[in-house]
Motif scaffolding. Structure first.
Motif, PDB file in Angstrom:
ATOM      1  N   ALA A  45       0.813  -1.223   0.000  1.00 14.32           N
ATOM      2  CA  ALA A  45       0.000   0.000   0.000  1.00 14.32           C
ATOM      3  C   ALA A  45       0.845   1.271   0.000  1.00 14.32           C
ATOM      4  CB  ALA A  45      -0.969   0.010   1.174  1.00 14.32           C
ATOM      5  N   GLY A  46       1.931   1.298   0.732  1.00 14.89           N
ATOM      6  CA  GLY A  46       2.767   2.494   0.789  1.00 14.89           C
ATOM      7  C   GLY A  46       3.350   2.853  -0.567  1.00 14.89           C
ATOM      8  N   ARG A  47       3.889   1.869  -1.240  1.00  8.05           N
ATOM      9  CA  ARG A  47       4.478   2.121  -2.559  1.00  8.05           C
ATOM     10  C   ARG A  47       3.395   2.493  -3.574  1.00  8.05           C
ATOM     11  NH1 ARG A  47       7.935  -2.250  -5.972  1.00  8.05           N
ATOM     12  NH2 ARG A  47       8.164  -1.003  -7.858  1.00  8.05           N
ATOM     13  N   LEU A  48       2.253   1.800  -3.517  1.00 12.25           N
ATOM     14  CA  LEU A  48       1.156   2.119  -4.429  1.00 12.25           C
ATOM     15  C   LEU A  48       0.604   3.523  -4.169  1.00 12.25           C
ATOM     16  CD1 LEU A  48      -0.617  -1.338  -4.425  1.00 12.25           C
ATOM     17  CD2 LEU A  48       0.364  -0.206  -6.444  1.00 12.25           C
ATOM     18  N   LEU A  49       0.548   3.914  -2.906  1.00  6.96           N
ATOM     19  CA  LEU A  49       0.086   5.264  -2.587  1.00  6.96           C
ATOM     20  C   LEU A  49       1.057   6.297  -3.151  1.00  6.96           C
ATOM     21  CD1 LEU A  49      -1.950   7.145  -1.279  1.00  6.96           C
ATOM     22  CD2 LEU A  49      -0.668   6.906   0.871  1.00  6.96           C
ATOM     23  N   HIS A  50       2.336   6.010  -3.079  1.00  7.08           N
ATOM     24  CA  HIS A  50       3.332   6.924  -3.651  1.00  7.08           C
ATOM     25  C   HIS A  50       3.118   7.076  -5.158  1.00  7.08           C
ATOM     26  CE1 HIS A  50       7.186   9.103  -3.428  1.00  7.08           C
ATOM     27  NE2 HIS A  50       7.262   8.738  -4.690  1.00  7.08           N
ATOM     28  N   VAL A  51       2.847   5.978  -5.844  1.00  7.19           N
ATOM     29  CA  VAL A  51       2.551   6.033  -7.277  1.00  7.19           C
ATOM     30  C   VAL A  51       1.324   6.906  -7.508  1.00  7.19           C
ATOM     31  CG1 VAL A  51       1.757   4.669  -9.264  1.00  7.19           C
ATOM     32  CG2 VAL A  51       3.646   3.835  -7.851  1.00  7.19           C
ATOM     33  N   ALA A  52       0.287   6.713  -6.705  1.00  6.11           N
ATOM     34  CA  ALA A  52      -0.953   7.483  -6.853  1.00  6.11           C
ATOM     35  C   ALA A  52      -0.708   8.972  -6.604  1.00  6.11           C
ATOM     36  CB  ALA A  52      -2.026   6.946  -5.911  1.00  6.11           C
ATOM     37  N   VAL A  53       0.114   9.298  -5.619  1.00  4.02           N
ATOM     38  CA  VAL A  53       0.419  10.709  -5.334  1.00  4.02           C
ATOM     39  C   VAL A  53       1.230  11.317  -6.479  1.00  4.02           C
ATOM     40  CG1 VAL A  53       1.700  12.273  -3.809  1.00  4.02           C
ATOM     41  CG2 VAL A  53       0.216  10.527  -2.834  1.00  4.02           C
ATOM     42  N   LEU A  54       2.153  10.566  -7.048  1.00  7.86           N
ATOM     43  CA  LEU A  54       2.890  11.072  -8.210  1.00  7.86           C
ATOM     44  C   LEU A  54       1.929  11.393  -9.352  1.00  7.86           C
ATOM     45  CD1 LEU A  54       6.016   8.735  -8.290  1.00  7.86           C
ATOM     46  CD2 LEU A  54       5.996  11.195  -7.838  1.00  7.86           C
ATOM     47  N   THR A  86      -2.671  -4.246  -9.590  1.00  6.40           N
ATOM     48  CA  THR A  86      -3.169  -3.062  -8.893  1.00  6.40           C
ATOM     49  C   THR A  86      -2.585  -1.797  -9.493  1.00  6.40           C
ATOM     50  OG1 THR A  86      -3.320  -4.388  -6.878  1.00  6.40           O
ATOM     51  CG2 THR A  86      -3.502  -2.001  -6.624  1.00  6.40           C
ATOM     52  N   ARG A  87      -1.300  -1.825  -9.797  1.00  4.75           N
ATOM     53  CA  ARG A  87      -0.662  -0.659 -10.420  1.00  4.75           C
ATOM     54  C   ARG A  87      -1.293  -0.371 -11.779  1.00  4.75           C
ATOM     55  NH1 ARG A  87       5.129  -1.805 -11.295  1.00  4.75           N
ATOM     56  NH2 ARG A  87       4.263  -2.925 -13.061  1.00  4.75           N
ATOM     57  N   GLN A  88      -1.582  -1.411 -12.531  1.00  2.00           N
ATOM     58  CA  GLN A  88      -2.227  -1.232 -13.837  1.00  2.00           C
ATOM     59  C   GLN A  88      -3.626  -0.635 -13.660  1.00  2.00           C
ATOM     60  OE1 GLN A  88      -2.198  -4.721 -16.298  1.00  2.00           O
ATOM     61  NE2 GLN A  88      -3.437  -3.785 -17.879  1.00  2.00           N
ATOM     62  N   GLU A  89      -4.373  -1.110 -12.669  1.00  2.00           N
ATOM     63  CA  GLU A  89      -5.697  -0.550 -12.386  1.00  2.00           C
ATOM     64  C   GLU A  89      -5.587   0.917 -11.977  1.00  2.00           C
ATOM     65  OE1 GLU A  89      -8.904  -1.865 -12.534  1.00  2.00           O
ATOM     66  OE2 GLU A  89      -7.913  -3.433 -13.704  1.00  2.00           O
ATOM     67  N   LEU A  90      -4.626   1.210 -11.146  1.00  2.00           N
ATOM     68  CA  LEU A  90      -4.389   2.577 -10.666  1.00  2.00           C
ATOM     69  C   LEU A  90      -4.075   3.519 -11.827  1.00  2.00           C
ATOM     70  CD1 LEU A  90      -3.885   4.083  -7.878  1.00  2.00           C
ATOM     71  CD2 LEU A  90      -1.503   3.463  -8.187  1.00  2.00           C
ATOM     72  N   CYS A  91      -3.128   3.115 -12.664  1.00  2.00           N
ATOM     73  CA  CYS A  91      -2.721   3.954 -13.788  1.00  2.00           C
ATOM     74  C   CYS A  91      -3.828   4.060 -14.830  1.00  2.00           C
ATOM     75  CB  CYS A  91      -1.441   3.412 -14.413  1.00  2.00           C
ATOM     76  SG  CYS A  91      -0.001   3.615 -13.344  1.00  2.00           S
ATOM     77  N   GLY A  92      -4.524   2.965 -15.071  1.00  2.00           N
ATOM     78  CA  GLY A  92      -5.624   3.002 -16.029  1.00  2.00           C
ATOM     79  C   GLY A  92      -6.729   3.935 -15.582  1.00  2.00           C
ATOM     80  N   ALA A  93      -7.075   3.874 -14.303  1.00  2.00           N
ATOM     81  CA  ALA A  93      -8.122   4.755 -13.771  1.00  2.00           C
ATOM     82  C   ALA A  93      -7.691   6.209 -13.865  1.00  2.00           C
ATOM     83  CB  ALA A  93      -8.445   4.381 -12.324  1.00  2.00           C
ATOM     84  N   PHE A  94      -6.428   6.487 -13.561  1.00  2.00           N
ATOM     85  CA  PHE A  94      -5.950   7.864 -13.663  1.00  2.00           C
ATOM     86  C   PHE A  94      -5.955   8.334 -15.117  1.00  2.00           C
ATOM     87  CE2 PHE A  94      -2.777  11.132 -14.334  1.00  2.00           C
ATOM     88  CZ  PHE A  94      -3.263  12.090 -13.470  1.00  2.00           C
TER      89      PHE A  94
END
Length: 140
Positions: A22-31, A66-74
């Motif tokens: 979660a910490g690393r994924l949150l950092h990706v989301a904040v970037l 999860t990273r793919q979902e995160l980036c796709g949603a953004f």
């Protein structure tokens, strides 16, 4: 302490994944978003989709999913919420996604292209343009 022979279920597996990633994924989301609150919402949605697909992910890397979902949603919603703060604020949503995947996460160009549904050459151009914009910002 777990009893001997206690089998870990999907919920516990997912919980352990979130605790570790979660910490690393949150950092990706904040970037991507440039702000903590939109980043948390983006991550929550991606984690919800990961949990919904948890059984199907057996043998696959849930972080990548999860990273793919995160980036796709953004990439899909970033145009509506373009702006924000942070070092990447001047970049377009797609440039942000490509830069974060390629530079911060170290995802190969071909994999990034496949995940975003773009030709590899387009990913290369977007990454080059984003890096040039960041360099120009440093010298300004």
């Amino acid at each position: 302490m777990r009893a001997v022979g206690h089998r870990v279920g999907p919920y516990e597996e997912f919980e352990a994944f979130v605790a570790g990633a979660a910490g690393r994924l949150l950092h990706v989301a904040v970037l991507l978003t440039g702000e903590p609150e939109p980043a948390r919402r983006l991550l929550a949605g991606a984690l919800a989709r990961t949990y919904a697909n948890w059984r199907r992910l057996r043998g696959d890397d849930p972080y990548d999913f999860t990273r793919q979902e995160l980036c796709g949603a953004f990439a899909r919603t970033g145009r509506r919420h373009h702006g924000g703060a942070g070092i990447l604020a001047r970049l377009s949503p797609l440039e942000r996604v490509v830069l974060v995947l390629r530079v911060y996460e170290g995802v190969a160009e071909g994999v990034t292209a496949a995940q975003l549904g773009l030709p590899a050459e387009r990913v290369r151009v977007l990454c080059d343009r984003a890096v040039a914009a960041m360099r120009a910002r440093e010298t300004a």
